[in-house]
Design an enzyme around this catalytic site. Structure first.
Site, mmCIF file in Angstrom:
data_model
loop_
_atom_site.group_PDB
_atom_site.id
_atom_site.type_symbol
_atom_site.label_atom_id
_atom_site.label_comp_id
_atom_site.label_asym_id
_atom_site.label_seq_id
_atom_site.Cartn_x
_atom_site.Cartn_y
_atom_site.Cartn_z
ATOM 1 N N GLU A 1 29.434 108.468 -87.956
ATOM 2 C CA GLU A 1 30.374 109.523 -87.559
ATOM 3 C C GLU A 1 30.612 109.517 -86.049
ATOM 4 O O GLU A 1 31.697 109.845 -85.584
ATOM 5 C CB GLU A 1 29.844 110.885 -88.016
ATOM 6 C CG GLU A 1 30.742 112.060 -87.695
ATOM 7 C CD GLU A 1 32.041 112.080 -88.487
ATOM 8 O OE1 GLU A 1 32.881 112.972 -88.226
ATOM 9 O OE2 GLU A 1 32.221 111.221 -89.380
ATOM 10 N N THR B 1 49.244 112.190 -89.951
ATOM 11 C CA THR B 1 47.831 111.909 -89.673
ATOM 12 C C THR B 1 46.991 111.793 -90.943
ATOM 13 O O THR B 1 45.817 111.442 -90.875
ATOM 14 C CB THR B 1 47.251 112.981 -88.728
ATOM 15 O OG1 THR B 1 46.060 112.481 -88.112
ATOM 16 C CG2 THR B 1 46.965 114.281 -89.477
#
Length: 649
Positions: free
Chosen positions: A518, A629
């Site tokens: 992440e 997006t």
């Protein structure tokens, strides 16, 4: 027609005697009639008829088969004195006819050749379609006819529903590149087929265990719903619509469309994330409409857009992050600095809301997002940067934290894409984007001792040398924006995109599972490695593959396809489980620990970007499409399209 009916054309019909007997029965002697003058005249008439028929056939054949026959036909059949050109003025000298080899053909000659070429192409397509139809079984032909009838009825019903919803009539134009051709290279085609199989596996398991719910828990084999969508259901269905369409998964697309038509309901008393509902639901419905022309998607997109409008009821017009779509009451995340709205959230509405105005005829959607621009333009930017927090009541920045990853990322993406989507007429968006990129380069982009370029985070003037997985989208953004950069910066922006892509690939390659964490850091002697346990997870995110896709399209460097295939192999080895695909809790571990969530964006973004990577560039070409997006493709709004619509109004 019978020959006797033609005889009056050539003379009087023979009397009864000519046909034999009183009424032409010819019973005398019980045999054939003897030849006489009347019979001879009848023969002559048949000969003349044949000659005349041959002459007519010859004339029409010459008209239709002579070169440039379209002009000859127009002269023969549509001749009108009113259409004759005016006589030349005195002293006019006609232009000499072009000599062979003396230069290019006149425009009308080129037009004639183009018409013949179009006729030939239409003829060949019709032959192919006829051949394909002949090869089908009778039940397949009947099924196709039945489906065509159903589509016509659905289209008619959709137009009625659109009219009832107050939407303007809008002729559907077949989109460019909605379905691409098969890759010529066998190995590439096989890899693309594999990605389609992954999509089918993810979809089938969602359908089996979580149909109609937001997401799938593939280990538990049940539905999963986060609080981002409130009580709105079907996030995976809406998010996956356009992926199903471009992969030509027709049956799955049809069942998804039927679910939307019958079950997608926004009349719920629940608090939703304006940002997430916009990019996934509004974005998914808009792209499904633009690809398929199905009116239900336009109707639902506009309906949902209208329900989001109360979020803008703030003193500045900067929208709330959270909204109860029944009561219209909004608020911000309690953890956000000073009750602020988030830059990446209120800055990631522009593409969808401009298209909502375009499809609904209601300018209010575009006005809301253009007002956000006005607020931002009045504010001072520290070092030219945009902080992640803005108070919607005071119109002032909150904490000076700047990130191109989480909380900030898609704001910058939408500045560039707003300019591209406007057919490069949105000069304000263009200037804001390139000014921001200059500030990012100056204050945030750094190079590690090992030569890796990364984008740090800025906190009150101090850098945190951390880069998030979300930040990895920026490599593709820099490359996509290279063409609009100043001429001396074009190559630099492509190179910057390539360097970010390499860094993000390293973040994958340095884990045990070859999947990226992440977040990863560049301090304490480590590079591109996560050092904190809460940063080691992978939740099927698409941003690294997104950058590979843009870099492949813009450079055709084969390493981007190779890196993408490495990610496919890792997904199959570590994330594919019996009930679908799951995220991983620690990508550095030698033992898989799954988080038990198949995110909707895995189908919308990750698999779509992979499919585009192994497709030819004619599938959703950048010259005609811009991705939101959430990887939902929107068509570029051409200047000529706007002028046409104004005339139609």
């Amino acid at each position: 027609m019978p020959a006797a009916s033609l005889l009056p054309l050539f003379g009087s019909a023979a009397g009864p005697g000519a046909l034999g007997g009183p009424a032409g029965g010819g019973a005398g002697g019980g045999g054939r009639k003897a030849a006489g003058p009347g019979a001879f005249r009848l023969t002559e008439k048949f000969v003349l008829l044949l000659v005349f028929s041959a002459f007519i056939t010859l004339c029409f054949g010459a008209i239709f088969f002579l070169p440039d026959s379209s002009k000859l036909l127009s002269g023969v059949f549509f001749h009108s004195a009113a259409l004759q050109p005016p006589p030349p003025p005195p002293g006019f000298q006609p232009r000499a006819p072009p000599q062979p080899g003396a230069g290019p053909a006149m425009p009308e000659e080129a037009g004639g050749a183009g018409s013949l070429e179009r006729i030939r192409a239409d003829h060949e397509r019709a032959l192919r379609e006829a051949k394909e139809t002949l090869q089908k079984l009778p039940e397949e032909i009947r099924r196709d006819i039945r489906q065509d009838k159903e589509k016509l009825l659905q289209d008619a019903r959709g137009r009625k529903e659109a009219a009832a919803a107050g939407l303007p009539q809008r002729p559907f134009r077949q989109p460019v590149g909605a379905v691409g051709r098969e890759p010529a290279d066998l190995a590439v085609r096989q890899r693309r087929d594999k990605i389609k199989e992954m999509m089918k596996y993810a979809w089938d398991n969602y359908k089996r265990y979580a149909w109609g719910l937001n997401e799938l828990k593939p280990i538990s084999k049940q539905g999963h719903s986060s609080n981002l969508f409130g009580n709105i259901q079907g996030a995976t269905i809406v998010d996956a619509l356009d992926t199903l369409f471009i992969m030509e998964m027709k049956e799955e697309f049809k069942e998804a469309k039927e679910w939307v038509e019958k079950n997608l309901d926004f009349n719920v008393n629940a608090e939703i994330s304006v940002f997430e509902v916009n990019i996934r639901f509004v974005g998914g419905l808009l792209s499904a409409y633009y690809l398929s022309g199905e009116e239900i998607f336009r109707k639902k997109a506009v309906e949902l857009g209208e329900k989001l409008l109360p979020a803008f009821n703030t003193p500045t017009g900067i929208p709330w992050a959270l909204l109860n779509i029944k009561s219209g009451i909004g608020r911000n995340w309690p953890w956000a600095s000073g009750g602020s709205s988030i830059l990446a959230e209120f800055g990631t509405l522009h593409l969808e809301f401009v298209h909502l105005s375009h499809l609904s005829g209601n300018p209010v959607f575009a006005e809301k997002v253009m007002n956000i621009r006005k607020v931002l333009s009045r504010l001072d930017k520290p070092e030219g940067l945009y902080p992640n927090y803005l108070n919607p009541s005071s119109g002032q920045w909150g904490q000076h934290h700047v990130s191109i990853g989480g909380l900030g990322d898609s704001f910058y993406e939408y500045l560039l894409k707003a300019w591209l989507m406007s057919d490069k007429t949105d000069e304000e968006g263009k200037k804001m984007y390139y000014d921001a990129v200059q500030a990012i380069e100056t204050h945030l982009i750094r190079k590690s001792s090992g030569g890796l370029t990364y984008i740090a985070e800025w906190k009150g003037g101090l850098l945190e040398h951390k880069m998030g997985h979300l930040t990895c989208f920026a490599g593709g953004m820099f490359a996509l924006g290279a063409d609009g950069a100043p001429s001396d910066k074009t190559g630099h922006h492509i190179e910057l995109g390539a360097e970010i892509a390499r860094t993000c690939h390293e973040s994958y390659d340095r884990t045990s599972m070859k999947l990226g964490p992440e977040a990863f850091r560049f301090d304490g002697g480590v590079e591109a490695i996560a050092t904190r346990q809460n940063e080691k997870y992978y939740i099927l995110r698409p941003e690294v593959i997104e950058t590979y896709m843009y870099m492949w399209r813009l450079t055709h460097d084969p390493k981007y396809r190779q890196w993408a295939w490495e990610a496919v192999e890792a997904l199959e080895k570590h994330c594919r489980v019996d009930g679908g695909y799951s995220g991983i809790r620690d990508v550095y571990s030698n033992h898989e620990s799954h988080d038990d969530v198949q995110q909707s964006f895995f189908l919308s973004e990750t698999l779509k970007y992979l499919y585009l990577l192994f497709s030819d560039d004619d599938l959703l070409p950048f010259e005609h499409w811009v991705f939101n997006t959430e990887a939902h493709p929107f068509p570029i709004l051409r200047k000529e399209d706007g002028s046409k619509e104004e005339k139609e109004k």
